[in-house]
Structure formats: C-alpha cells, structure tokens
Design a protein around this motif. Structure first.
Motif, short mmCIF file in Angstrom:
data_model
loop_
_atom_site.label_atom_id
_atom_site.label_comp_id
_atom_site.label_asym_id
_atom_site.label_seq_id
_atom_site.Cartn_x
_atom_site.Cartn_y
_atom_site.Cartn_z
N THR A 1 -2.82 -10.43 7.62
CA THR A 1 -2.63 -9.59 6.11
C THR A 1 -1.61 -8.11 7.01
O THR A 1 -1.45 -8.01 8.11
CB THR A 1 -3.87 -9.13 5.84
OG1 THR A 1 -3.79 -8.79 4.98
CG2 THR A 1 -4.51 -9.07 7.15
N SER A 2 -0.94 -7.60 6.08
CA SER A 2 -0.36 -6.68 6.63
C SER A 2 -1.11 -5.67 6.88
O SER A 2 -1.41 -5.56 6.63
CB SER A 2 1.00 -6.28 4.89
OG SER A 2 1.78 -7.10 4.44
N THR B 1 -1.40 -1.37 8.40
CA THR B 1 -0.67 -0.38 8.50
C THR B 1 0.00 -0.09 9.21
O THR B 1 0.63 1.03 9.00
CB THR B 1 -2.12 1.22 7.65
OG1 THR B 1 -2.60 0.55 9.43
CG2 THR B 1 -2.98 1.11 6.75
N ASP C 1 -10.35 0.12 1.01
CA ASP C 1 -10.80 0.43 -0.28
C ASP C 1 -11.16 1.33 -0.55
O ASP C 1 -12.61 1.72 -0.16
CB ASP C 1 -10.46 -0.93 -1.36
CG ASP C 1 -8.99 -1.66 -0.33
OD1 ASP C 1 -8.01 -1.48 -0.22
OD2 ASP C 1 -9.97 -2.83 -0.78
N ARG D 1 -6.26 1.36 -3.85
CA ARG D 1 -6.17 0.56 -2.77
C ARG D 1 -6.11 0.83 -1.07
O ARG D 1 -5.42 2.02 -1.49
CB ARG D 1 -5.37 -0.75 -3.04
CG ARG D 1 -5.90 -1.87 -3.88
CD ARG D 1 -6.81 -2.40 -3.83
NE ARG D 1 -6.93 -3.21 -2.45
CZ ARG D 1 -7.74 -4.97 -3.43
NH1 ARG D 1 -7.66 -5.12 -4.66
NH2 ARG D 1 -7.37 -5.45 -2.52
N ARG D 2 -5.89 0.26 -0.05
CA ARG D 2 -5.65 1.15 1.18
C ARG D 2 -4.67 1.93 0.96
O ARG D 2 -3.61 1.65 -0.13
CB ARG D 2 -5.30 -0.23 2.03
CG ARG D 2 -6.57 -1.48 2.23
CD ARG D 2 -6.17 -2.35 3.21
NE ARG D 2 -7.04 -3.60 2.74
CZ ARG D 2 -7.98 -3.43 3.65
NH1 ARG D 2 -6.91 -4.05 4.92
NH2 ARG D 2 -8.82 -5.17 3.43
N LEU E 1 -0.87 1.32 -0.18
CA LEU E 1 -0.38 0.02 -0.44
C LEU E 1 0.49 -0.12 -1.54
O LEU E 1 0.14 0.56 -2.88
CB LEU E 1 -1.53 -1.31 -0.45
CG LEU E 1 -1.62 -2.29 -0.67
CD1 LEU E 1 -0.99 -3.13 0.21
CD2 LEU E 1 -3.01 -2.73 -1.12
N ASN F 1 1.01 -7.64 -1.29
CA ASN F 1 0.69 -6.74 -0.55
C ASN F 1 1.55 -6.49 0.50
O ASN F 1 2.19 -6.39 0.76
CB ASN F 1 -0.94 -7.23 0.05
CG ASN F 1 -1.63 -6.96 -0.91
OD1 ASN F 1 -1.96 -7.36 -2.43
ND2 ASN F 1 -2.99 -7.09 -0.72
N TYR G 1 2.72 -3.21 2.87
CA TYR G 1 2.53 -1.60 3.14
C TYR G 1 3.77 -1.74 3.67
O TYR G 1 4.59 -1.82 3.87
CB TYR G 1 2.09 -1.89 4.64
CG TYR G 1 0.29 -1.85 4.51
CD1 TYR G 1 -0.46 -0.97 5.07
CD2 TYR G 1 -0.34 -3.34 4.09
CE1 TYR G 1 -1.71 -1.33 3.75
CE2 TYR G 1 -1.83 -3.76 4.46
CZ TYR G 1 -2.06 -2.37 3.72
OH TYR G 1 -3.79 -2.76 3.04
#
Length: 508
Positions: free
Chosen positions: A161-162, A164, A390, A405-406, A409, A416, A418
C-alpha cells in the motif's frame, strides 16, 4: 442452489477445506470465467493442484514469497490459490507500476519467484518466469492429489500500500484474514450460489481477490474476471454472464452511467452494485438507480482490513455521506490522541479490531503487521486494534462517516496516491529546489494530481521534462495532470510548506 455444509467460523479459515467444500457441492458449476477460458469448480481445483505441483518443482516452500504481475484473467486467481496450497506467500505487483516501482517491491520482499506477463523487465528477482513459460509448465505437470496441511494463521499474502514516506509498505495477512470477509458475507446471506460477480479492478491487489474469487468460492457462486474496464466492454461482460454484483470505483460507475453505448438492458441482471475507493455523490447514485434499477451502496475499506470494515446495507435506509455500519465481526472505535473513545458526533481516528462480545466475538484477527517494519507494526497495532490514520465520526444511529482519509492522500479514480511518492521523484531532479503535490477535485476521477514546483536558483526546467521523469518512475495514474511553477512556497510558522495554502492554489 447446491447443498453444502455451513461455513465453520469457530476455527481459522483455510482455502483448502473451502475449495473441497465447493467441489463436493457443485463440481460442474462454473466457478471462474476470464478472457482465456472458464473453469468449473472441479476443473478449478485440478488447476490449483497442478499449480501447486509446478511451484513445488520450482523449489517454492512454505513461507517463500512469490511475486505475481499478471493481467486480469483466470491465471492470477489460480496462481494465488496454488501459492496458498504450498503454504507460500502471494505478493501482488500491479501491472501498471513503473519498473523502478516494481524493483522496489521485489527488493523489499525478496521473492523466490517472480511470475510476470513481461519477463524482459529487469526488476532484480532471483527467478523470473513469463506467462507463456508458466502455462507450458502447467501443461506438462501432473497435479498433486490433495490439499496439503498449511497454517491458516501464517503469513499468506503481502499487499503493498502507498506510504506517507514515499515508499510502499507491505501489509501482511493470513489465509484466515483474507477469507473471513467472504465467509461473513455468506453467513449473513449477502451472497449465494445464484450470484455472478464481475471483477473489474486488478486482481494483483489482494483486496480484489478477497472481494471476488475468495468470496465466490465460499458462496458457491461464479466469478467473472474482466480483462478490460471501458464501459462498453463491462456492459458486454455483464449482459453475457448475467452479472448480479460488482464492486467498482466511482469512476467506473460514472462511465457506465454516462456512456451513450451502454443501455439499461445491458445491466438488467445487476442487483447488488457497490462503489468504493472514493466518495460518490448521492445525486449520481440516484441517477444510476434511475437508469439501471439498482442503487450503488458504499463502504469503508482499506488494505489493512483486509478490505471491508463498514458498509451500507441495501436492506436498510442509506444515509447520504455515511459509509454504513461496521461489519458484525469488527469492532470500530473512534479514538482521540490518547487512544480514548470520543463522544458520538466528534471526530477522531478510526480504529478497528476483533469484536469482544456476542456471536462474532474473536472471529476477526487483525493484520499481521507490515513486512520488515516491526516498529511501525507495533505502533499501528497498539492496543490490539488497527489504527487506520483516517479521521471519522459516528452518528447516534451507529453510522460511520469518513471525515478525512489519511493525511494528504489523493484518490484518483479509486487509486490511492500519496504526494510523497511523487515528491520523492520530482525532488531527485537537481533542477527542482522544492515541490508540493496536492489533489484537485475532478467530476469524473474524484481528484487529479497537481504538482507545484520551485526551480533551483538560476536553473530553468520545462514542465514536460518533469512529467517525463514521473512517467519513467511512476505508475501512469500517479503522473501529475499539471506542473505549476512557483517563485516561492507559502510557509508555516515553522518554515514548512503550508500544504493547505498550496491546496487552495490548486483549486482557486
């Protein structure tokens, strides 16, 4: 409807017994359909056993990672199941990723085998096998004769998953984790053997395997795998296969709704449409219902789930802006900075873990952590719950709302993104002094990517050069739609780029 024993949720779930259950109840029922062919449940099991035999000959053992970069077709489903029959670990590698992105995943998980549609790519894997070679091996190998014993709670998949920080992180899940959402849906009566699922998004994404083939095996239903996602092709798949259910990003639903060559009778069999990955305006949902006779429901899902944590129920009034109620096996809490529950209506971090009481107590298990990142794993899983990052809130009726959302994002067409991923690539160019990437609202895609760049002193750089740099190092959906140059960035009191002000610049 085929007669099969109920799914036993008192024990950890393993794919082997569930596949055996499907073969015993419905051996000649169509299990899987793709562009290259179709399998009954009996044929699917035989092909999975053949896949396991090939993997064994290639030296794949329990716990080994197998990276898979295949297009949407029946192969990617069978390969995942064969990997699990070896007790090995499926690592999906999205086909649209740029070579540097693929190399990062390969370097990170160090797979014993990389199975890919393009074996010419140099990604640094120990052993690379192309799809043609793979199919030849299958054709000349005898299948194993039974499902071996495997640990259903061991790592069975790594879903990247992407991140940060600019680099993806691998979420670890067990077979039990990945099978549970489908089992819960079947036990609750959400799906049954009369359903035909259409998988539209890439099955190299674990959540899509969870939502589609791993659910249909338990429902004794049929999974059709679309090799294209343009609206006309999807409408053809739906009409041809009698599709009853699909889960798509809002962009796909929007295109089905607005394309002049997609007609209401093309989607006449669809009764359970769902959208996720980004918000979909209530007005568009109503238009979809008016045109096609079924209103799309929304959910809240994430890789760390895996997939669904909350969803709207079609049998209950759907509240605009809500993503529904938590699923029965998951306990969701909204917590403050001290990890204490906030009052109803107030905003906090969405956290979730196993239900602690009632008939679903202890059935759910959290993700196993992030591959190779023990400190981040401990932080994310503190208190026995997944801390999603989130922000959300509950209303008095128990409906969950996503507020943000995060942080930072961008969700473009359900993908998704980042900003740090793109900022890392742009910042590596010596002609770029600083950069800031934000999202701009878009009617069809939800958001598009806009990059703001401050050039290094005395240096000129063309926007097209920077876009070429992004195209060479990033998946196409991450490439900015626009490069905007600034003489200087707005700053916070601490001297950091004031991202909120840059966001205003993108939308103003």
């Amino acid at each position: 409807m085929p007669d099969a024993p109920p799914i036993d949720l008192s024990q950890p779930l393993s794919l082997g017994p569930l596949l055996d259950r499907a073969v015993a109840a419905a051996p000649q029922k169509t299990a899987l359909v793709g562009a290259s062919g179709r399998f009954t449940y009996a044929e699917l099991a035989d092909e999975v056993f053949r896949t396991a035999a090939v993997l064994a000959e290639l030296g794949v053992r329990a716990g080994d990672r197998v990276a898979v970069c295949l297009p949407n077709d029946i192969d990617v489903v069978v390969v995942l199941m064969g990997i699990w029959a070896r007790g090995a670990v499926f690592v999906g590698v999205h086909t649209v990723l740029a070579p540097p992105e693929k190399r990062h995943l390969i370097d990170d998980c160090d797979p014993r085998l990389f199975l890919t549609a393009d074996p010419s790519e140099e990604v640094g894997a120990r052993r690379v096998i192309g799809l043609d070679e793979w199919r030849s091996l299958l054709a000349t190998t005898a299948p194993i004769d039974h499902w071996p014993e495997v640990d259903p709670l061991a790592v069975a998949a790594i879903a990247y998953t992407s991140g940060t920080t600019g680099n993806p992180k691998g979420v670890m899940h067990s077979q039990h984790n990945a099978l549970l959402p489908g089992a819960v849906a079947v036990v609750r009566g959400s799906y049954d053997a009369d359903d035909v699922f259409l998988c539209v998004q890439p099955l190299t994404i674990l959540n899509l395997q969870v939502l589609n083939p791993l659910t249909t095996v338990q429902a004794l239903a049929t999974c059709a795998v679309a090799d294209r996602h343009d609206p006309v092709s999807l409408a053809r798949w739906i009409k041809q296969e009698g599709v009853t259910h699909f889960a798509v990003v809002p962009t796909v639903a929007y295109d089905l709704l607005t394309h002049p060559d997609v007609h209401p009778d093309d989607l006449a069999t669809v009764t359970k449409p769902r959208v996720g990955g980004a918000g979909m305006p209530e007005s568009v949902k109503l238009l979809f219902e008016e045109r096609f006779g079924a209103k799309p429901a929304t959910s809240y899902a994430l890789t760390e789930g895996p997939t669904l944590v909350a969803r709207q129920d079609l049998g209950r009034p759907i509240i605009e802006g809500s993503c529904g109620r938590p699923l029965p096996h998951v306990e969701v809490q909204v917590l403050d900075d001290e990890d204490q529950p906030v009052p109803v209506g107030e905003v906090g971090e969405i956290c979730f873990g196993p239900r602690r009481d009632g008939p679903w107590a202890g059935v759910y298990r959290t993700m196993l952590g992030y591959w190779g990142l023990p400190e981040l794993s401990a932080e994310t899983l503190r208190g026995g719950m997944v801390h999603s990052g989130d922000l959300g809130r509950f209303d008095s009726g128990g409906e969950l709302y996503i507020v943000e959302r995060r942080s930072q994002l961008i969700i473009r067409g359900g993908n998704n993104i980042y900003p740090a991923e793109i900022e890392r690539v742009l910042g590596a160019d010596s002609r770029v002094a600083e950069c800031c990437v934000v999202g701009r609202p878009d009617d069809r895609l939800g958001e598009v990517v806009v990059a703001f760049v401050q050039s290094a002193n005395g240096v000129e750089v063309a926007a097209e050069d920077l876009l070429d740099l992004c195209r060479a190092n990033l998946a196409s959906f991450k490439v900015p739609s626009e490069i905007c140059f600034v003489e200087a960035f707005p700053r916070s009191p601490l001297g950091k780029i004031a991202r909120s002000q840059v966001q205003t610049m993108a939308t103003g």
